[in-house]
Design an enzyme around this catalytic site. Structure first.
Site, mmCIF file in Angstrom:
data_model
loop_
_atom_site.group_PDB
_atom_site.id
_atom_site.type_symbol
_atom_site.label_atom_id
_atom_site.label_comp_id
_atom_site.label_asym_id
_atom_site.label_seq_id
_atom_site.Cartn_x
_atom_site.Cartn_y
_atom_site.Cartn_z
ATOM 1 N N GLY A 292 35.937 41.055 34.770
ATOM 2 C CA GLY A 292 35.339 39.999 35.580
ATOM 3 C C GLY A 292 35.791 38.635 35.102
ATOM 4 N N SER A 293 34.908 37.654 35.221
ATOM 5 C CA SER A 293 35.310 36.261 35.007
ATOM 6 C C SER A 293 35.606 35.895 33.561
ATOM 7 C CB SER A 293 34.235 35.322 35.559
ATOM 8 O OG SER A 293 34.192 35.424 36.964
#
Length: 704
Positions: A292-293
């Site tokens: 993810g981020s």
């Protein structure tokens, strides 16, 4: 006469043939016994007369970095039998009955063991002192004992996934005890006694003792106190969020030393069979997931190093971007509008990072992925490390590249992410993570010392420092606010990734929530990552689930390490005038706001009267030099009797719970719309209204 002579000759020939045949048969049998079956029969004869008692070596002690014992070995009795002696006693059944009752074994099993045709047989290994004493008191013929070593873990579940387990045969089965079994296990010894078939001593017979060699002791990089802090906080989030799995790692970026590593669910290595085998799986090392981020740290590092962006490069986010036939959106289709590069990091803007990734291009992106260590083992000295999965570069499309830049498509391990972000924290130098610090012999002398190992320079020190300032802004003003620590600078990134379905695609309701960062930003002492698999309840974002855990771990660890407060940022050898990120103190009590501004190296200037800060200038996210004035505009709290006027505070970026409390303290009524963080309000900040008035606030889900 002639017939008689013929008969005699026939008899002589017949006898000669018979004797010849007998000699051939005897010779053949002798050849068979001596040469064909000789070794086998010799071994059987030796087994019948030799009494060979194994003596296990004592495993070395495992210490933490400060000399505190994490795994020790204790001496215990193991009981065995000489079946020939038992049979000679003519009390086989009585002996079997006694042993079965004391040892908790089946009578028939014991009887079979003590009467079989072998020289030596184990009855039960590593029995309790009470059991040993009861058997010794009976003085059973043919039953004896040997001292063995049993592994014990005095801290119970603490660091269980690092330490691993040892089996009854004094062999490491998992963890450090397995990985360094040849070092810590030692060499077993033997007691050899020779007797005849009736168990009588043979004059001048073999009677030898081969002493075991004690294993080496290991000193780990783990700090027991930091390990305790990590496990305490990990237990809280794992239990409160009813997660499937969770892990947290703390690393010294300068050396690659792992100071703490824990996974949940856990187990007690003293009684590991009482726990499901799955509990022994080390999430931090063995499992992969889409980051993810948090991967945006790596993408940002590439872009800054390649100079495709700088801190002030402009991006526009309408809430989505079309790549091929697919629309890639920011969380909840939120439009971030016009932003700088620093702001797309703070806002975790997917649209912005898709543009950054496309500008870098596939070749450069993969070059840095490999340089940061993704797709390869870090080489950590723990068993079962996974490689991670990278999309094949030849097959990667523009869409794949776009998704990689924002943290999808590729799968990583937590230890790979730690090593990569550790490189950013360490002036761009990637270090090999490790848990072994020293090897000591049985006398306590250091025989081997593990030195820090630099793998490669991934990005320049200048790029690392510039990125650190941006990541500090992400914590001060962006999605990582819940990782902010008073008196310490923190840089990091949140991550929220949908979990991959077993058959492909993404799950609708399960996420990996994570946060990774380091502190102090100006001279990082600790890097920490927290990953929570499938937290239950809302919000499930990394900024809400993992960031608070990171905060408590790093805060308490820095205090424990006596890390000085409020160090000044130093970005280069020329000691240029440094810039600091302005903290957000809007809506804070004036005393608290003044202290935070002071701790950040700024001078606070007060405007107006009151108890709360309703506005500040410069705005949060600004970067100023030390000693710059920050103007704080104050407003009074609502009067106790409910009458009077108050200034409407700036509620942007606050959670529903925070907004409700702020307005309640001011005796204003909240009319909420949506969920997540506040992004729009009416009346606007700074408007003076009467107590008891309504304030409409729109909320929007935060970026991942």
């Amino acid at each position: 006469m002639k017939n008689t002579s013929l008969l005699i000759r026939k008899r002589i020939v017949t006898l000669s043939l018979l004797f010849t045949m007998a000699f051939v048969l005897l010779g053949s049998r002798l050849f068979w016994v001596q040469f064909v079956k000789g070794e086998e029969l010799f071994a059987k004869a030796e087994q019948m007369r030799m009494r060979d008692i194994p003596v296990e070596a004592k495993r070395g002690i495992i210490y933490d970095r400060n000399g505190r014992e994490l795994a020790i070995s204790v001496s215990v009795d193991s009981v065995f039998a000489y079946p020939a002696e038992v049979r000679e006693s003519k009390k086989e059944q009585e002996t079997a009955q006694h042993l079965a009752e004391i040892l908790g074994m089946e009578y028939n099993d014991v009887l079979r063991k003590i009467t079989q045709n072998v020289g030596f047989v184990w009855l039960k290994r590593q029995i309790t002192p009470e059991q040993a004493q009861k058997i010794k008191d009976l003085k059973l013929k043919g039953i004896s004992f040997t001292e063995e070593s049993r592994r014990e873990y005095p801290k119970g579940t603490l660091a269980s996934h690092i330490l691993g387990i040892s089996g009854i045969d004094n062999k490491g089965l998992e963890g450090i005890d397995f990985f360094f079994n040849d070092l810590v296990g030692g060499e077993p010894g033997r007691i050899i006694i020779e007797k005849d078939a009736k168990n009588r001593s043979i004059p001048e017979a073999t009677h030898d003792y081969i002493a075991p060699k004690e294993g080496s002791s290991l000193v780990l990089t783990i700090d027991e106190s930091i390990q305790f802090i990590v496990e305490r906080e990990l237990d809280k989030v794992f239990q409160e969020r009813k997660a499937k799995k969770a892990t947290a790692i703390v690393l010294d970026p300068r050396t690659g030393e792992i100071l703490a590593l824990a996974s949940r669910p856990t187990f007690d290595p003293n009684n590991f069979n009482d726990f499901p085998a799955a509990n022994r799986r080390d999430f931090a090392i063995n499992d992969i997931f889409e980051p993810g981020s948090t991967m945006k740290i790596v993408t940002a590092a590439m872009a800054l190093e390649e100079k495709t962006v700088n801190e002030n490069s402009r991006f526009f986010c309408p809430g989505y971007i079309k790549v091929g036939v697919k629309n890639i959106t920011c969380a909840d289709n939120k439009s971030h509008g016009s932003q700088t590069f620093a702001q797309i990091v703070e806002n975790s803007c997917n649209v912005g990072f898709v543009q950054v990734g496309q500008e870098l291009g596939k070749d450069r992106y993969y070059k840095y992925l490999t340089a940061f260590g993704f797709g390869n083992l870090t080489g950590i000295d723990l068993p079962g490390e996974a490689n991670g999965i990278l999309r094949n570069q030849k097959d990667a499309s523009v869409l794949d590249l776009s998704l990689m830049a924002m943290g999808q498509t590729n799968a990583v391990t937590a230890i790979q992410m730690m090593a990569a972000v550790g490189a950013v924290a360490n002036d761009g130098k990637l270090m090999k993570p490790h848990v072994l610090k020293e090897v000591r012999d049985s006398a306590g002398n250091v025989t081997e010392r593990i030195e820090p190992q630099e793998v490669r320079q991934v990005i320049s020190a200048e790029t690392a420092h510039r990125l650190s300032i941006i990541l500090e802004g992400e914590v001060v003003n962006g999605t990582g606010k819940n990782a902010f620590i008073d008196n310490y600078t923190v840089g990091g990134k949140t991550g929220t990734a949908q979990k991959i379905k077993p058959g492909g695609g993404y799950m609708d309701s399960e996420y990996i929530s994570s946060f990774i960062g380091y502190s102090p930003v100006e001279k990082p002492r600790l890097v920490c990552m927290v990953v929570v698999d499938a937290p239950q309840g809302y919000p499930y974002y990394g900024g809400w689930v993992a960031a608070p855990v990171f905060k408590e771990i790093v805060k308490d660890s820095l205090h424990y390490l006596h890390e000085p407060l409020g160090q000044q940022l130093e970005t280069n050898s020329e000691k240029e005038v440094e810039q600091f990120v302005v903290p957000d103190v809007v809506n804070l009590p004036v005393d608290e706001a003044l202290q935070i501004v002071k701790n950040r190296g700024f001078v606070a200037k007060i405007s107006g009267t009151g108890d709360l800060v309703w506005q500040q200038n410069p705005k949060p996210t600004s970067k100023l030099t030390k000693g710059t004035e920050v103007l704080l505009s104050l407003s009074p709290r609502a009067s106790e009797n409910g009458e009077g006027q108050v200034t409407v505070p700036d509620l942007q970026g606050k959670s529903l719970k925070e907004v409700a409390k702020i307005l309640s303290d001011l005796q204003l009524h909240l009319i909420p719309e949506g969920y997540g963080l506040a992004f729009e309000q009416n009346p606007k900040p700074g408007v003076v209204i009467s107590t008891g008035s309504n304030v409409k606030v729109k909320f929007q889900a935060i970026a991942n």
